[in-house]
Design a protein around this motif. Structure first.
Motif, PDB file in Angstrom:
ATOM      1  N   UNK A 243       0.845  -1.187   0.000  1.00 39.19           N
ATOM      2  CA  UNK A 243       0.000   0.000   0.000  1.00 39.19           C
ATOM      3  C   UNK A 243       0.881   1.238   0.000  1.00 39.19           C
ATOM      4  N   UNK A 244       0.605   2.087  -0.955  1.00 40.32           N
ATOM      5  CA  UNK A 244       1.406   3.287  -1.118  1.00 40.32           C
ATOM      6  C   UNK A 244       1.135   4.282   0.022  1.00 40.32           C
TER       7      UNK A 244
ATOM      8  N   UNK B 192       1.269   8.183   0.977  1.00 45.99           N
ATOM      9  CA  UNK B 192       1.480   9.519   0.418  1.00 45.99           C
ATOM     10  C   UNK B 192       2.591  10.256   1.169  1.00 45.99           C
ATOM     11  N   UNK B 193       3.230  11.133   0.455  1.00 45.56           N
ATOM     12  CA  UNK B 193       4.212  12.023   1.062  1.00 45.56           C
ATOM     13  C   UNK B 193       5.357  11.297   1.758  1.00 45.56           C
TER      14      UNK B 193
ATOM     15  N   UNK C 167      -7.394   4.117  -3.760  1.00 45.00           N
ATOM     16  CA  UNK C 167      -6.932   4.136  -2.380  1.00 45.00           C
ATOM     17  C   UNK C 167      -8.083   4.240  -1.404  1.00 45.00           C
TER      18      UNK C 167
ATOM     19  N   UNK D  50      -4.015  16.319  -2.348  1.00 43.20           N
ATOM     20  CA  UNK D  50      -3.204  16.660  -1.174  1.00 43.20           C
ATOM     21  C   UNK D  50      -2.179  15.571  -0.889  1.00 43.20           C
ATOM     22  N   UNK D  51      -2.484  14.361  -1.279  1.00 44.18           N
ATOM     23  CA  UNK D  51      -1.505  13.310  -1.024  1.00 44.18           C
ATOM     24  C   UNK D  51      -0.711  12.944  -2.267  1.00 44.18           C
ATOM     25  N   UNK D  52      -0.849  13.730  -3.280  1.00 45.54           N
ATOM     26  CA  UNK D  52      -0.070  13.509  -4.494  1.00 45.54           C
ATOM     27  C   UNK D  52      -0.201  12.082  -5.003  1.00 45.54           C
ATOM     28  N   UNK D  53      -1.403  11.589  -4.970  1.00 41.03           N
ATOM     29  CA  UNK D  53      -1.606  10.248  -5.508  1.00 41.03           C
ATOM     30  C   UNK D  53      -1.884  10.368  -7.000  1.00 41.03           C
ATOM     31  N   UNK D  54      -1.826   9.237  -7.642  1.00 40.84           N
ATOM     32  CA  UNK D  54      -2.028   9.274  -9.094  1.00 40.84           C
ATOM     33  C   UNK D  54      -3.422   9.802  -9.415  1.00 40.84           C
TER      34      UNK D  54
ATOM     35  N   UNK E 225       3.649  20.026   1.091  1.00 44.03           N
ATOM     36  CA  UNK E 225       2.524  20.406   0.255  1.00 44.03           C
ATOM     37  C   UNK E 225       2.929  21.436  -0.787  1.00 44.03           C
TER      38      UNK E 225
END
Lengths: 183, 1144
Positions: free
Chosen positions: A47-48, A50-51, B992, B1036-1040, B1139
């Motif tokens: 599981x990826x 974030x940040x 996600x 905000x989480x820079x997901x794809x 951010x």
């Protein structure tokens, strides 16, 4: 304390012989004292997060425990790593689950070879230069085997945050509230 | 080596007891003395003492014992509660706490208690010496010692001690308190000694001068400081507890002037020891002694006179012999001198103490530190005893031994023993009691003239007295043998106890286990014998088998090296054999002996078991002894209580031991005991034996019955359990999901129609069953989860209970009257919350008292009550607990806050106008921010609110401020009910899955893309007249990027702190309880995530930290809007580095 002492400490075996798990990343062979390794597992769903730093592949569910997984290739900036792409998954790819100072972390390696026994006398201190593309600060020793060089990695160093930050070239000002996360 | 487990138990138990004590003390202060409160305090102190003695903590037990004595006096009405004593009790509590902390950290008691003890001694002697600290001189009402109120307040040591305890709450540097300490002194300048004192001071000097003439060159030994301490005069006044007429006629004679005499005598003693100037010395000594006796008798210290006269006699005896004195004799003289110290205030006696130190050293090492000097005297006394006819040598030996091991025991128990012996002359008893009186109870004794046995007896407490009298009338035929067994008992039990204490890690537990099992077995076998013996139905054969049993356990105990147990069993054995021989003529005392021995043996086993398994529920929950109105129980009985120290706390919870009487009856075959209705407490035992009623101690079996309401469990165990429950919760979701899948599968099968009806039916049935099973599993899992969580829940009152003291001390320090109101103390929160919330709470209360509540004058001006109010309340609000700290003070001056912010460059002067009150309050949480004009001892350094916030956030809580100028401030701490399992809303964004804590979710709305508008680059939505920022999780989480096919459909409105924000999500999955697991913080730190959790299917979902996300968004907005508005926020405010590429 130099890396070698650390590693000795981690292997309270007979003076003469040390047991290592040898594994490969690309064409390089690495070793890690067997006592540091908790288990070796197949790749599973990651599981990826974030940040997170780029070498952090994500987290996995290891029997109810959530452990972070690090792409060792990217962490060590070895040949063949590329920014932003997930770890290369091949049939032999394994996750080396390492326990250091009570924290469990998974490291993705290309393959795990076997457990080898190395006479302690044959372990030489890390050279000053880069060996097998790895900075010497992550190396606790080097063994010359018939098949070639075996680089013994110091996972403690690899995991240390300061080292990581230095590597990242980011001088992070971690806000104090950060400590409150992941509780 | 103290067993750490026992120690842990002790420390947590003692802390609880101390909390209890403190609360009672505060109530005592408010409500005045009530027996109930005194008993509460007494019980707490007594329990601590028991445990401390059991573990072998010498200082704690000595101190608690002293406090116990003091409380006893108060219960008897001998001492009246005044603020000096109250203050002392508070400080004693603090000191005990300090000792406990030291013991649990370093396994050693470090802080000395001697100052406390001597102060205590002062109270016991009726000298309220705390009332006389230097600072007190500032108060005009000084002459009235009966009103020591002003004196107690500025008592510095106490302040510092508190500081120690309290300062942990904040990060106030030590130097601050030191500096304040100086200020403190300045407030009470010494020059302000009233003329009255000055006059006294002068006359005293004159007197000293005359003394100087009298004693020539010897005067130079006087210490410098002694003469010019003005408070000594007052002290003396206070210490005069003699008849009023005596006092008035001798008003100008003071204790001070006797000091030189005492000193001289002590110096002469030194000379005697050195063999310097013999002959000459003795006569000078006698002269001084005579003078001293003179002074003392003129002041009305009759008991001091008695002591001195006895000394005079001894010296006279020496003179007649004209022989040189042995060191022992000199020591015994010194000891007599030393025993006088009880008449003197501590610092007056100091020089003497020093010179008498030698005799202290001479005393046995085992002696109590407080009264070691008396030991030599005791041995002298034992010599005297030997000469007396009719006393067995063993008894004397015992007394000698006792003299060295515990003076206090001698003073009461021994006197009692001796009094039972008819052949002991009144003189001997006199000396014993003189001793007992001098060391323990001079106040009482001096009320009656010593000399006759009868009046002496009256001096001993009533309970003892009645026992003695009964003894004299009844047991005239009692031989020395009987005495022998009586006394050594207490002693032995004590030894056995100390043996118990030595059971540490080094002992072989297994062997002890075996011994214990054997012991219990023997005990069970012995019990019926003892009962038959008591009923006088036993045959000699019975007694012999009884003796055999004793013998067999005796040899085991020898093997175990329990020496004192062995010797006790030895005695028991012999006694039993002897009894078997003269079966018919057994006296009631013999019977009592058997029964007593049995219970003692049982106590030993119980104690051993406790020592072995300190965690286990105690096998013998003994009812607390009814608080005794008189002096402490005789040691021999006391020990039975102390064997099971940790049962006491529990017992205090469940004072009523049910069903015990019934058990007695059932057990007793003859029914002879039926008259006994109450459970036998140790205190009552004496009486019952006196009444010749043989009562069997409750059997071990019967005592396993009583309910112990609470038990101590290592919190780690609960945590492990909780983790397992977490797994269970995960598994439950998994099973639920499987059941759902099965249902879908079954549906799919039946619609396709490929499978036969019969098979479909079977699958249907199976599906149904699985569904039911999963539901019932779910129910059980939920129950278990709740149950385990409740295990960790503690009433917040535990926390609140510590606050009255804080308020009390704070308000005194700042000179305000503050009342504390507490609501909702029974609201339960997680244990960790309690631990974490303490410091923030203390800080908020400090703020409220120090800054919030105005001075009395200001309050009056405002038309408020002079008395400020701080209200602490706790209540549940949804899934969280709110703790409010509210004051009715001046409120937060937003203008001042803003000004200060501008001054500190936290804010631009321009922006200052547009800052909302709420923003201004938020400024309070910036590190280093303080509006206080001056830094006080209590607060004002600016360290604090930010720490409060951080501490609260650590447990996923948050702080809210509400204030109205001149009406007060309310600060609310909102914390989750529990920390481990939270209710969440599961959402999906792209692939996600995220979990949003339900506590932050306000509402979920469906949105269409056109409803979202953009203001200055930020996406917002208008919702019921509110403009709410909209966040896309992917962004905000820079997901794809999400595949645009679905697109967001729902907006989850969340609130954290006072801000709201909406999260755009594609899919809602549902509500679920999740177990938050840490997110590998050893590898990376991630903003905006509270952790992760494992879902039913084994995949991982990330848990959002809404507050953090919002904070970051705000910070981001600020950064972006800086260019437009030039508004700069504090550098220290969170910077959303992660951010930087966020598109808002």
């Amino acid at each position: 304390m130099n890396g070698r002492d650390q590693y000795r400490k981690a292997t309270p075996e007979t003076e003469e012989n040390v047991q290592m798990i040898s594994f490969t990343i690309g064409s390089e062979r690495f070793g890690v004292p067997i006592l540091v390794v908790q288990e070796i597992i197949m790749m599973s769903t990651i599981t990826e997060i974030p940040n997170s730093p780029d070498f952090v592949e994500g987290v996995i569910n290891l029997r109810g425990n959530i452990i972070p997984v690090i792409d060792l290739r990217r962490r060590l900036r070895l040949r063949g790593y590329s920014k932003g792409t997930p770890a290369i998954q091949k049939p032999g790819t394994r996750i080396l689950v390492v326990e250091i100072e009570g924290s469990v972390t998974g490291f993705i390696v290309d393959s795990v070879a076997k457990v080898i026994t190395v006479p302690a006398s044959r372990i030489s201190p890390p050279p000053d230069i880069i060996v097998a593309g790895v900075q010497s600060l992550y190396i606790s020793g080097v063994v010359h085997l018939d098949e070639g060089i075996l680089v013994i990695l110091d996972f403690r160093r690899i995991l240390s945050l300061e080292e990581r930050d230095a590597l990242e070239g980011v001088s992070r000002v971690i806000p104090q509230t950060m400590e409150s996360i992941s509780r | 080596m103290i067993d750490t487990e026992i120690l842990q138990d002790y420390s947590s138990e003692a802390r609880e007891l101390l909390d209890e004590m403190e609360n009672s003390l505060i109530r005592l202060e408010k409500e005045g003395t009530t027996p109930e409160l005194l008993n509460n305090i007494f019980r707490a102190v007594h329990c601590i003492k028991g445990s401390a003695e059991y573990i072998g903590l010498e200082r704690s037990s000595t101190l608690t014992h002293g406090v116990e004595n003091l409380l006893d006096r108060m219960r008897e009405g001998v001492l009246q509660l005044d603020s000096a004593i109250l203050e002392f009790l508070f400080r004693a509590k603090d000191l005990i706490l300090t000792l406990i902390a030291e013991v649990s950290e370093d396994h050693e008691e470090k802080t000395t208690i001697s100052a406390m003890m001597s102060e205590l001694e002062g109270f016991l002697q009726g000298t309220p010496r705390t009332a006389l600290v230097v600072e007190a001189t500032a108060e005009p009402s000084l002459e009235k010692i009966s009103d020591p109120e002003p004196a107690t307040e500025p008592h510095l040591p106490a302040e510092l001690q508190e500081e120690e305890v309290l300062s942990t709450a904040t990060e106030e540097a030590e130097d601050v308190s030191e500096a304040d300490g100086v200020e403190f002194y300045e407030e009470f300048p010494e020059e302000e000694i009233s003329p009255y004192e000055a006059g006294r001071f002068g006359s005293e000097e004159a007197q000293t001068a005359t003394e100087e003439e009298m004693f020539g060159g010897e005067m130079d030994v006087l210490p410098e400081g002694y003469e010019d301490s003005p408070e000594t005069v007052i002290r003396q006044e206070a210490s005069e507890q003699v008849d009023e007429d005596l006092e008035s006629s001798n008003a100008d004679r003071t204790l001070d002037e006797t000091i030189p005499l005492l000193l001289n005598i002590s110096l002469y003693l030194d000379d005697l020891q050195d063999g310097f100037r013999p002959g000459e010395v003795i006569s000078s000594l006698l002269q001084n002694l005579a003078n001293l006796i003179d002074s003392m008798s003129s002041m009305g210290y009759s008991e001091a006179v008695d002591i001195l006269e006895s000394m005079e006699e001894e010296v006279n005896a020496i003179e007649e012999d004209r022989e040189s004195l042995s060191p022992e004799e000199i020591d015994s003289l010194r000891a007599i001198l030393y025993s006088l110290r009880s008449f003197y205030p501590e610092d007056l006696f100091l020089p003497l103490k020093k010179s008498l130190e030698r005799s202290e050293e001479a005393a046995s090492g085992a002696a109590l530190p407080e009264m070691p000097a008396l030991a030599p005297e005791l041995s002298a006394f034992a010599l005297e005893l030997k000469k007396a006819p009719g006393i067995s040598m063993e008894a004397v030996a015992e007394i000698e031994r006792a003299g060295f091991s515990s003076i206090q025991q001698l003073s009461q128990a021994d006197a009692a023993t001796l009094l039972r012996i008819p052949s002991v002359s009144p003189e001997i008893v006199d000396s014993i009691l003189r001793f007992a009186g001098a060391t323990v109870n001079p106040v009482k004794q001096h009320t009656q003239a010593p000399g006759t046995k009868g009046s002496l007896l009256a001096d001993v407490d009533d309970e003892l007295l009645s026992e003695f009298e009964g003894m004299f009338s009844r047991d005239e035929d009692l031989g020395a043998g009987a005495i022998d067994q009586l006394y050594p008992y207490g002693q032995k039990a004590g030894d056995i106890l100390s043996e118990l204490g030595s059971i540490g890690e080094d002992s072989d537990r297994e062997v002890i286990e075996i011994f214990l099992a054997y012991g219990w077995e023997i005990l069970d076998k012995l019990r019926p014998y003892v009962i038959t013996i008591q009923n006088r139905q036993a045959s000699p054969a019975d007694l012999e088998s009884c003796a055999e049993l004793i013998k067999s356990i005796r040899s085991s105990s020898t093997y175990m090296d329990y020496q004192s147990l062995a010797s006790f069993l030895d005695e028991w054995y012999e006694r039993t054999v002897w009894s078997a021989q003269k079966m018919d003529s057994l006296s009631p005392r013999d019977l009592a002996f058997m029964e007593d021995s049995l219970s003692r043996f049982q106590d030993f086993l119980g104690g051993l078991e406790m020592a072995l398994h300190p965690q286990a529920a105690p096998p013998v929950p003994e009812p607390l002894p009814a608080p005794r109105p008189a002096a402490q129980p005789m040691p021999e009985f006391e020990t039975t209580i102390e064997v099971m120290p940790s049962t006491l706390a529990d017992a205090s919870d469940s004072l009523v031991v049910p069903a015990q009487d019934e058990v007695h009856l059932q057990e007793n075959p003859t029914g002879e005991i039926e008259s006994v209705t109450a459970p036998v407490t140790t205190a009552e035992y004496e009486q019952s034996s006196q009444a010749e009623t043989a009562v069997p101690q409750p059997s071990r079996d019967s005592q396993e019955g009583p309910v112990v309401k609470t038990m101590r469990v290592d919190s780690a165990k609960v945590d492990v359990l909780l983790n397992q429950v977490g797994e269970l919760v995960v598994n439950r979701s998994y099973v639920e999901q499987l059941a759902l899948e099965l249902k879908n599968f079954q549906r799919a099968l039946s619609t396709r129609g490929e499978v036969g009806k019969r098979e479909i039916q079977a699958i249907k049935d199976l599906t149904l069953k699985v569904g039911e099973a999963s539901i019932s599993l779910g129910r059980v899992a939920t129950d278990i989860q709740e149950g385990v969580m409740k295990l960790r829940m503690l009433p917040v009152g535990q926390l609140f209970n510590r606050m009255p003291r804080l308020i009390r001390d704070l308000s005194r320090r700042v000179g305000k009257t503050v009342e504390l109101n507490v609501h909702g103390g029974d609201t339960e929160v997680d244990k960790r919350v309690i631990e974490q919330i303490y410091n923030p709470l203390v800080h908020l209360i400090r703020n409220a008292v120090d800054h919030g509540i105005e001075g009395k004058a200001a309050r009056k001006k405002q038309g408020k009550r002079e008395e400020g109010t701080v209200t602490l309340s706790a209540y549940s609000q949804g899934n969280q607990v709110v703790i409010d700290v509210e004051d009715d003070g001046r409120g937060i001056d937003t203008q001042a806050v803003i000004e200060k912010a501008v001054e500190n460059r936290l804010l631009d002067a321009q922006d200052a106008k547009s800052v909302s009150p709420q923003d201004a309050y938020n400024l309070l949480f910036v590190p280093g921010f303080s509006t206080s004009k001056k830094v006080t001892r209590t607060s004002g350094r600016g360290v604090g609110m930010d720490v409060v916030k951080k501490d609260v956030e650590k447990i996923n809580g948050h702080v809210e401020v509400e204030s109205r100028e001149n009406y007060g401030t309310r600060i609310s701490i909102k914390i989750p009910l529990t920390l481990a399992i939270i209710q969440t809303l599961l959402i999906r964004s792209n692939k996600h899955v995220f979990a949003i804590p339900l506590t932050s979710v306000r509402e979920i709305i469906q949105v269409a893309p056109h409803e979202i508008t953009t203001i200055e680059g930020f996406e917002v939505i208008k919702f019921r007249d509110e403009t709410i920022p909209v966040l896309r999780i992917n962004e905000i989480f820079k997901l794809k990027q999400p595949s645009e096919t679905t697109g967001p459909k729902f907006l989850v409105l969340t609130t954290a702190g006072l801000k709201s924000v909406g999260f755009l999500v594609e899919d809602l999955i549902g509500e679920q309880d999740v177990v938050i697991k840490p997110l590998a913080d050893h590898v990376f730190k991630s903003r905006g995530l509270a952790g992760s959790t494992i879902l039913g299917d084994g995949t991982i979902a990330l848990v959002l930290d809404v507050l953090e996300v919002i904070e970051d968004v705000i910070a981001r907005q600020r950064q972006l809007s800086q260019t437009h508005q030039g508004m700069r926020y504090a550098k220290t405010e969170q910077q959303a580095t992660d951010y930087s590429t966020m598109d808002l």
